[in-house]
Design a protein around this motif. Structure first.
Motif, short mmCIF file in Angstrom:
data_model
loop_
_atom_site.label_atom_id
_atom_site.label_comp_id
_atom_site.label_asym_id
_atom_site.label_seq_id
_atom_site.Cartn_x
_atom_site.Cartn_y
_atom_site.Cartn_z
N GLY A 549 -9.29 -12.54 5.12
CA GLY A 549 -8.39 -13.69 5.19
C GLY A 549 -7.00 -13.43 4.67
O GLY A 549 -6.33 -14.32 4.16
N ARG A 550 -6.51 -12.19 4.81
CA ARG A 550 -5.21 -11.81 4.26
C ARG A 550 -4.22 -11.43 5.36
O ARG A 550 -4.62 -11.06 6.46
CB ARG A 550 -5.36 -10.60 3.32
CG ARG A 550 -6.14 -10.88 2.05
CD ARG A 550 -6.41 -9.59 1.30
NE ARG A 550 -7.05 -9.83 0.01
CZ ARG A 550 -6.38 -9.97 -1.13
NH1 ARG A 550 -5.06 -9.89 -1.15
NH2 ARG A 550 -7.03 -10.18 -2.25
N LYS A 551 -2.94 -11.50 5.01
CA LYS A 551 -1.87 -11.00 5.87
C LYS A 551 -1.26 -9.77 5.22
O LYS A 551 -1.41 -9.56 4.01
CB LYS A 551 -0.79 -12.06 6.08
CG LYS A 551 -1.29 -13.34 6.76
CD LYS A 551 -0.15 -14.33 6.90
CE LYS A 551 -0.65 -15.72 7.22
NZ LYS A 551 0.46 -16.70 7.26
N VAL A 552 -0.55 -8.99 6.03
CA VAL A 552 -0.11 -7.67 5.58
C VAL A 552 1.38 -7.46 5.82
O VAL A 552 1.92 -7.90 6.83
CB VAL A 552 -0.89 -6.56 6.34
CG1 VAL A 552 -0.49 -5.17 5.86
CG2 VAL A 552 -2.40 -6.78 6.22
N ILE A 553 2.04 -6.78 4.86
CA ILE A 553 3.40 -6.30 5.07
C ILE A 553 3.35 -4.78 5.10
O ILE A 553 2.74 -4.16 4.22
CB ILE A 553 4.36 -6.71 3.94
CG1 ILE A 553 4.23 -8.19 3.60
CG2 ILE A 553 5.80 -6.39 4.32
CD1 ILE A 553 5.04 -8.59 2.37
#
Length: 716
Positions: A549-553
């Motif tokens: 459930g995470r977003k990434v840079i």
């Protein structure tokens, strides 16, 4: 026999030793510092709870329509619950319209809420939030740690001299009075003479000198500075949090000391022996419990969330088994993390490591069979293990175990065959496999078939407590919010990748041409990223992030790298941010990213997106290559790791072993160590970075290494 001392000399000497004994006892006593930590904890809880009371408006008293005249209270300066707590009953009853009975009810209501608030307070130490109450706790903890160190040093000093001093004190007794001396034999008198000289030399010599230094350090504890305490906390936060858990149970966590295990099973696991000798790191309490779970249950699936240290728990389990007689272990993992496993084992333990992969795999297997240690291999290479029928090894660790969810797949068959020789098995995955109950049951069936058969009949109850209790003996998963309530909020790791043939050729060509930028773009300079080991590892991290459930840079210094990654990810990533993107456009991209679902990736040049942007919706940061100025990395990480961030931030640095990545990383680490050593002396002129000249020297070293390896191959 003529004496070289008077009886008063003897008594003074004995008195000096008695005083030294008293000093030893004082130095060895840490109780007052334990008490200081507990008192600081109480004041912290009171302070935090009072802060909560300040946020509760006085109007809350009428939430249940009790008819309390809150306007009158506010008119008299009682704006919130904190104001009421600091008042007295008769102060409240002096307010027009508030009777004594009503004043009592108001005070009782507010005190109840205050009590509930105190029970809910959890310690959150953060070096960037040095509140008075937090500083008091950190300082008390630092003093306690130093007091424990002094006590340990004092015990060591006592161990060194106890036997000789005890002998001298016994031998010197005939010299403590005239009649004793007169009625002692010549032999005893000579022993007393020798004891006097020996004891004098001891008390006035090294023993007395070291004891004096320990006493001085003990006295200086009261002057321990707050800044030194915070500096020490930043160097070893795990130690501080472990001490809080030990001295003030419940202040860090939710009170569930077994983190969700059924009571009966938890009791057995808590009693399991763990032997950490040879482990080079300090485990958190939940990690030690995980190790005991692994050791006690024997064949388990550890499903802790990303960032909770599954690898360290696996290493600690192998260390404990090594201390109880096991000699051989196997770790099976994806090829992309093989080097990382080898490095982590060497970093965190004294276990020997043997890579079993590539053309030398059979020789490596023979070496492992002969010498023991940890054989680290890939899923594909497990088929190369042809072990004697009667051969057993201590434990098989299978990382990213969901890779063998398909029982008929070739690698699944190979791993299962290898497992037949293992006394224990540890499967690991950070992916929440309970979301796919069939996959979970297939993995459990390899570990504990009986449990798999039992839960197969109640798959529909996969999210019910009945189901979780039945799989508890084989599947254990903790979430960050359950075990890291005190932080750390920032978890950094180095992901070492091994270059393939295509990448290696491109890298060596860039180095030999002295093309600095191409050399720094190691692994990313290939025309097709399917040949990039860093790209492969990046995709695995992104997949794990999405499942979590995470977003990434993703940050890179190089525009070309960002473009390639953007093209590879397609719709999964935003429009890339580079130096030519206007500030308004950047914000538009970030706004779209904020609204995107889990698994979305924002790609940016580190110098363009590393400053001036707030990207709290992302909690995974991937840095594609080491920056020559670490401050650039810090600024980039702070885009996500800042106020308003709801989740722990996971930072992954993609590095290629045996390349400029490794040289730059090692050099910056050395520079940082030197800088830290002089920081207290205010030698701030040193800059932790790699300038162009230094990087040129690194390139030349690489040229020499590559040419040397090529000559060796030709000769061979």
């Amino acid at each position: 026999m003529k004496r070289s001392f008077s009886f008063s000399d003897i008594n003074r000497l004995i008195d000096d030793y008695r005083k030294a004994e008293q000093r030893q006892r004082e130095i060895s006593e840490v109780g007052e510092y334990e008490s200081e930590v507990r008192k600081a904890a109480v004041r912290y809880v009171d302070s935090e709870a009072m802060a909560m009371m300040e946020d509760i408006a006085v109007e809350e008293l009428n939430r249940d329509k009790k008819g309390i005249r809150v306007k009158a209270l506010r008119d008299h300066g009682y704006n919130n619950y904190a104001d009421i707590l600091t008042a007295r009953d008769y102060d409240l009853s002096a307010v027009r319209g508030i009777s004594e009975d009503t004043a009592y009810k108001i005070m009782k209501c507010v005190e109840d809420v205050y009590g509930q608030a105190k029970e809910s307070v959890r310690l959150k130490l953060n070096a960037d939030d040095r509140s008075v109450s937090a500083t008091r706790i950190v300082t008390a903890l630092s003093r306690y740690h130093e007091a424990c160190k002094l006590a340990s040093d004092c015990e060591g000093l006592d161990d060194k001299y106890r036997e000789s001093i005890s002998r001298d004190m016994d031998d010197i007794k005939p010299a403590t009075g005239l009649f004793r001396w007169l009625f002692s034999s010549g032999t005893r008198k000579q022993r007393a003479e020798d004891a006097y000289q020996s004891l004098t030399e001891t008390i006035q010599g090294e023993y007395g000198l070291q004891l004096g230094k320990l006493s001085d350090r003990r006295r200086n504890l009261k002057f321990y500075s707050e800044s030194d305490a915070w500096d020490d906390f930043q160097k070893q936060p795990v130690k501080y949090n472990n001490t809080v858990e030990k001295l003030v149970p419940g202040l860090l966590d939710n009170g569930d000391s077994m983190y969700g295990l059924p009571k009966e099973l938890a009791g057995k696991i808590q009693d399991e022996d763990f032997f950490p000798d040879g482990l080079r790191c300090e485990l958190r309490r939940y990690q030690e419990l995980g190790v005991k779970y692994i050791l006690h249950q024997g064949r388990v699936l550890l499903g802790d969330e990303m960032g909770l240290g599954k690898t360290v728990q696996a290493i600690a389990s192998m260390v404990s088994l090594r201390n109880t007689g096991s000699t051989h272990f196997v770790v099976v993992c994806p090829a992309s993390v093989m080097i990382n496993w080898c490095r982590e084992i060497e970093r965190f333990s004294l276990l020997s490591v043997i890579k079993v992969h590539g053309t030398t795999k059979q020789a490596a297997i023979r070496e492992w069979l002969d010498k023991g240690g940890v054989a680290v291999t890939t899923y594909e290479t497990t088929s190369a293990f042809s072990l004697p029928d009667d051969f057993r090894f201590g434990m098989l660790v299978v990382d990213e175990a969901h890779y063998i969810k398909n029982p008929s797949a070739r690698r699944s068959v190979s791993v299962k065959k290898l497992s037949e020789h293992a006394d224990r098995m540890l499967f690991m995955t950070g992916t929440p496999i309970e979301n796919n109950v069939d996959e979970m049951i297939r993995l459990i069936s390899i570990l504990q078939p009986k449990i798999a058969r039992k839960v197969s009949n109640i798959k529909a109850l996969s999210f019910a407590s009945q189901f979780r209790e039945k799989i508890a003996p084989v599947y254990y998963r903790r979430k960050r919010e359950d075990v890291l309530t005190e932080l750390p909020e920032l978890v950094e790791s180095r992901e070492w990748c091994r270059l393939g043939k295509v990448e290696r050729e491109a890298y060596e060509q860039a180095v030999l041409k002295k093309s600095y930028n191409d050399a720094r773009r190691v692994s990313w300079s290939v025309d097709d990223l399917k040949y990039s080991s860093k790209a492969g590892r990046m995709m695995e991290i992104i997949a794990d992030a999405k499942a979590d459930g995470r977003k990434v840079i993703v940050f890179s210094y190089f525009r070309d790298t960002i473009s390639k990654i953007s093209e590879m990810l397609g719709s999964q990533c935003t429009e890339p941010i580079n130096g030519s993107v206007t500030p308004a456009k950047r914000q538009e991209i970030i706004d779209g990213f904020d609204k995107a679902p889990a698994g979305q990736v924002l790609v940016s040049q580190i110098v363009a997106g590393g400053t001036g942007l707030n990207i709290q919706s992302a909690s995974v940061v991937i840095i594609c290559e080491p920056q020559l100025k670490p401050s650039i990395e810090s600024q980039a990480i702070s885009r996500a790791y800042r106020m308003g961030q709801a989740r722990n931030v996971l930072v992954y640095r993609l590095l290629a072993s045996n390349t400029v990545d490794e040289r730059v990383t090692d050099l910056l680490e050395e520079k940082q160590t030197v800088f830290d050593a002089f920081a207290d002396k205010s030698v701030a002129a040193q800059k932790v970075e790699v300038d162009r000249k230094t990087f040129g020297n690194i390139i030349q070293e690489e040229i020499d290494r590559i040419n040397g390896e090529r000559k060796s191959k030709v000769k061979a």
